[in-house]
Design a protein around this motif. Structure first.
Motif, PDB file in Angstrom:
ATOM      1  N   LEU A   1      13.791  31.039  -0.795  1.00 12.25           N
ATOM      2  CA  LEU A   1      12.343  31.262  -0.857  1.00 12.25           C
ATOM      3  C   LEU A   1      11.638  29.988  -0.436  1.00 12.25           C
ATOM      4  O   LEU A   1      11.974  28.903  -0.928  1.00 12.25           O
ATOM      5  N   HIS A   2      10.682  30.129   0.495  1.00 13.66           N
ATOM      6  CA  HIS A   2       9.834  29.003   0.887  1.00 13.66           C
ATOM      7  C   HIS A   2       8.408  29.488   0.928  1.00 13.66           C
ATOM      8  O   HIS A   2       8.093  30.411   1.683  1.00 13.66           O
ATOM      9  N   ASP A   3       7.552  28.899   0.109  1.00 11.06           N
ATOM     10  CA  ASP A   3       6.141  29.302   0.075  1.00 11.06           C
ATOM     11  C   ASP A   3       5.988  30.818  -0.004  1.00 11.06           C
ATOM     12  O   ASP A   3       5.177  31.405   0.703  1.00 11.06           O
TER      13      ASP A   3
ATOM     14  N   GLY B   1       7.704  25.810  -7.006  1.00  6.40           N
ATOM     15  CA  GLY B   1       6.492  26.472  -6.530  1.00  6.40           C
ATOM     16  C   GLY B   1       6.733  27.479  -5.418  1.00  6.40           C
ATOM     17  O   GLY B   1       5.795  28.094  -4.918  1.00  6.40           O
ATOM     18  N   ALA B   2       7.997  27.670  -5.030  1.00  8.54           N
ATOM     19  CA  ALA B   2       8.318  28.571  -3.917  1.00  8.54           C
ATOM     20  C   ALA B   2       8.132  30.042  -4.286  1.00  8.54           C
ATOM     21  O   ALA B   2       8.001  30.896  -3.398  1.00  8.54           O
TER      22      ALA B   2
ATOM     23  N   THR C   1      -7.539  32.373  -7.347  1.00  4.33           N
ATOM     24  CA  THR C   1      -7.981  31.228  -8.150  1.00  4.33           C
ATOM     25  C   THR C   1      -9.291  30.704  -7.582  1.00  4.33           C
ATOM     26  O   THR C   1      -9.697  31.088  -6.478  1.00  4.33           O
ATOM     27  N   ARG C   2      -9.941  29.794  -8.341  1.00  4.18           N
ATOM     28  CA  ARG C   2     -11.208  29.224  -7.877  1.00  4.18           C
ATOM     29  C   ARG C   2     -11.015  28.463  -6.567  1.00  4.18           C
ATOM     30  O   ARG C   2     -11.914  28.361  -5.749  1.00  4.18           O
TER      31      ARG C   2
ATOM     32  N   VAL D   1      -3.724  32.221  -3.838  1.00  2.00           N
ATOM     33  CA  VAL D   1      -2.380  31.632  -3.787  1.00  2.00           C
ATOM     34  C   VAL D   1      -1.389  32.770  -3.555  1.00  2.00           C
ATOM     35  O   VAL D   1      -1.301  33.692  -4.366  1.00  2.00           O
ATOM     36  N   HIS D   2      -0.676  32.703  -2.439  1.00  3.90           N
ATOM     37  CA  HIS D   2       0.325  33.717  -2.133  1.00  3.90           C
ATOM     38  C   HIS D   2       1.670  33.293  -2.723  1.00  3.90           C
ATOM     39  O   HIS D   2       2.423  32.562  -2.092  1.00  3.90           O
TER      40      HIS D   2
END
Ligand SMILES: Nc1ncnc2c1ncn2[C@@H]1O[C@H](COP(=O)(O)OP(=O)(O)OP(=O)(O)O)[C@@H](O)[C@H]1O
Ligand SMILES: [Mg+2]
Length: 227
Positions: A218-220, A45-46, A17-18, A22-23
């Motif tokens: 799931l975390h990040d 968002g995870a 992204t700009r 983002v992983h």
């Protein structure tokens, strides 16, 4: 232990992204076995939807592999991937994803039509599935004439129409009241335990966790087994 029906190794998804990379998913690996009910938890968002999309062949990972039966989704020809999506994997969306102009039975029949099943087989299979999710009496009603829980059950019946061996469900109880949500989880658990389908279901609901055979967190974008 049975052979896994799905094996994912080293999956990562990076969105450029700009604001930078983002992983969404980082080096995630898992196996799903027939008859197990696996629950996927993690904050907003995870990466839960991202992981389910990649496992279902809806989205390509940046790196890693997904093996469903004999087919490796990231290298197989498009027509093989289509077959896996159509026949091996059922997908239940949070937003139900039903076609408003079609009745419950027509929605469930759709994947069978696309597959070219003959009309007699189609109607027997649709009747069986609607019975299974407790909606035989509502077969002719359109989504707009059904409650949220009933619409979600049509979605589950449709996901199973192609005799899927794997059921991926993305927060299927997110829009339901707690009583209806509990009945839905009961139904999905029995699809795993009685029908031998491998189920992976994402949720924010702590009570769903308690029903799982196994919980993944799931975390990040980082996946691990819950303790
Ligand atoms: N097309 C995209 N471009 C950039 N970033 C994206 C894109 N799609 C998803 N993301 C990012 O990837 C991450 C994971 O998103 P994902 O939708 O998988 O989360 P989730 O766990 O399903 O969240 P929720 O519980 O809110 O549904 C998030 O940080 C999100 O902002
Ligand atoms: Mg999501």
């Amino acid at each position: 232990m049975t052979e896994p029906v799905l094996t994912a190794s080293g999956l990562s998804v990076v969105h450029r992204t700009r604001a930078g990379d983002v992983h969404a998913l980082s080096d995630a690996s898992l196996e799903l076995h027939p008859g197990e009910f696996v629950v996927l938890v993690g904050p907003s968002g995870a990466g839960k939807t991202t992981l389910l999309h990649v496992l279902g062949g809806i989205q390509e990972p940046t790196t890693g592999t997904v093996q469903v039966g004999e087919v490796e989704l990231t290298t197989a020809p498009e027509r093989e991937i289509d077959r896996v999506r159509r026949e091996d994997v059922g997908y239940v969306f949070q937003s139900f994803g039903l076609i408003a102009a079609l009745s419950a039975e027509e929605n469930v029949e759709l994947p069978l039509r696309i597959r070219g099943a003959d009309p007699a087989e189609r109607s027997a299979r649709v009747a069986h599935l609607l019975e299974r999710v407790g909606l035989a009496a509502h077969a002719r009603q359109r989504p707009g004439e059904l409650s949220g829980g009933q619409q979600q059950r049509v979605g589950i019946a449709r996901a199973l129409a192609g005799s899927a061996r794997i059921l991926l469900a993305d927060e299927p109880t997110g829009q339901l009241d707690s009583h209806t949500a509990e009945a839905m989880i009961e139904l999905i658990a029995s699809i795993a335990h009685d029908d031998g389908v491998a189920v992976l279901l994402s949720t924010h609901d702590p009570s769903v966790r308690a029903r799982a055979d196994r919980v993944l967190e799931l975390h990040d974008g980082v996946l691990r087994a819950a303790s």
